[in-house]
Design an enzyme around this catalytic site. Sequence first.
Site, PDB file in Angstrom:
ATOM      1  N   HIS A 218       0.830  -1.209   0.000  1.00 42.71           N
ATOM      2  CA  HIS A 218       0.000   0.000   0.000  1.00 42.71           C
ATOM      3  C   HIS A 218       0.859   1.251   0.000  1.00 42.71           C
ATOM      4  CE1 HIS A 218       0.652  -1.196   4.211  1.00 42.71           C
ATOM      5  NE2 HIS A 218       0.641   0.089   4.496  1.00 42.71           N
TER       6      HIS A 218
ATOM      7  N   HIS B 106       0.762   5.307   1.055  1.00 43.02           N
ATOM      8  CA  HIS B 106       0.070   6.310   1.863  1.00 43.02           C
ATOM      9  C   HIS B 106       0.123   7.652   1.132  1.00 43.02           C
ATOM     10  CE1 HIS B 106       0.265   4.065   5.842  1.00 43.02           C
ATOM     11  NE2 HIS B 106       1.213   3.430   5.179  1.00 43.02           N
TER      12      HIS B 106
HETATM   13  P1  5GP Z   1       1.535   0.426   7.454  1.00 42.92           P
HETATM   14  O1  5GP Z   1       2.039   0.779   8.821  1.00 42.92           O
HETATM   15  O2  5GP Z   1       1.396  -1.070   7.254  1.00 42.92           O
HETATM   16  O3  5GP Z   1       2.294   1.114   6.353  1.00 42.92           O
HETATM   17  O4  5GP Z   1       0.090   1.061   7.363  1.00 42.92           O
HETATM   18  C1  5GP Z   1      -1.084   0.368   7.552  1.00 42.92           C
HETATM   19  C2  5GP Z   1      -2.159   1.405   7.694  1.00 42.92           C
HETATM   20  O5  5GP Z   1      -3.416   0.771   7.604  1.00 42.92           O
HETATM   21  C3  5GP Z   1      -2.123   2.132   9.035  1.00 42.92           C
HETATM   22  O6  5GP Z   1      -1.894   3.521   8.826  1.00 42.92           O
HETATM   23  C4  5GP Z   1      -3.484   1.831   9.654  1.00 42.92           C
HETATM   24  O7  5GP Z   1      -4.044   2.932  10.307  1.00 42.92           O
HETATM   25  C5  5GP Z   1      -4.316   1.401   8.457  1.00 42.92           C
HETATM   26  N1  5GP Z   1      -5.329   0.414   8.786  1.00 42.92           N
HETATM   27  C6  5GP Z   1      -5.128  -0.736   9.488  1.00 42.92           C
HETATM   28  N2  5GP Z   1      -6.292  -1.418   9.606  1.00 42.92           N
HETATM   29  C7  5GP Z   1      -7.216  -0.678   8.943  1.00 42.92           C
HETATM   30  C8  5GP Z   1      -8.610  -0.871   8.708  1.00 42.92           C
HETATM   31  O8  5GP Z   1      -9.243  -1.846   9.137  1.00 42.92           O
HETATM   32  N3  5GP Z   1      -9.253   0.094   7.988  1.00 42.92           N
HETATM   33  C9  5GP Z   1      -8.600   1.189   7.501  1.00 42.92           C
HETATM   34  N4  5GP Z   1      -9.328   2.073   6.815  1.00 42.92           N
HETATM   35  N5  5GP Z   1      -7.293   1.392   7.709  1.00 42.92           N
HETATM   36  C10 5GP Z   1      -6.610   0.471   8.422  1.00 42.92           C
END
Ligand code: 5GP
Length: 138
Positions: free
Chosen positions: A102, A104
């Site tokens: 993903h 951001h």
């Molecule tokens: P990472 O730290 O893996 O780059 O980011 C994962 C992101 O996914 C985090 O910013 C977190 O807030 C978001 N996230 C995790 N679970 C969910 C969810 O169930 N729904 C949504 N909309 N975002 C999520």
Amino acid sequence: MMVHEDCVFCNIIKGDIPAAKVYEDEKVFAFLDIAPAQKGHTLVIPKVHYESFMDMPKEELSAVMEAVKKIAPAVVEGSGAEAFNLGVNNGEAAGQVVMHAHFHIIPRKKDDGLQMWSQGKYEPEEMEEYKNRILAVL
Ligand code: 5GP
Ligand code: ZN
């Protein structure tokens, strides 16, 4: 495997977990991050489950990037922002929590107080040393 049963983002794409969707096409899905760094913080993901963007074939990666180019200006304007950060936490040590690739998109305003990373410094010769270490791998 296309979909991982226990992956939160695969379940969002399937509609089994609700999310604030802002974009969808054949290959790409985008929705608001539930815990935004700034309001409007959006996640852009491939519909096919890849653990990392590093595993994505170039057609899918370019589809995600094209979508980012479409979505980011809308995130900025819709959030009343001026600019955006595009970020990837690639790997656990880098803060990746959800193991479905993903990107951001974080809308930014001047003086919003968000600091993405701190700035360090090199000892003498160290920059050259790191350059050479990287070159040796490339
Ligand atoms: P990472 O730290 O893996 O780059 O980011 C994962 C992101 O996914 C985090 O910013 C977190 O807030 C978001 N996230 C995790 N679970 C969910 C969810 O169930 N729904 C949504 N909309 N975002 C999520
Ligand atoms: Zn997934």
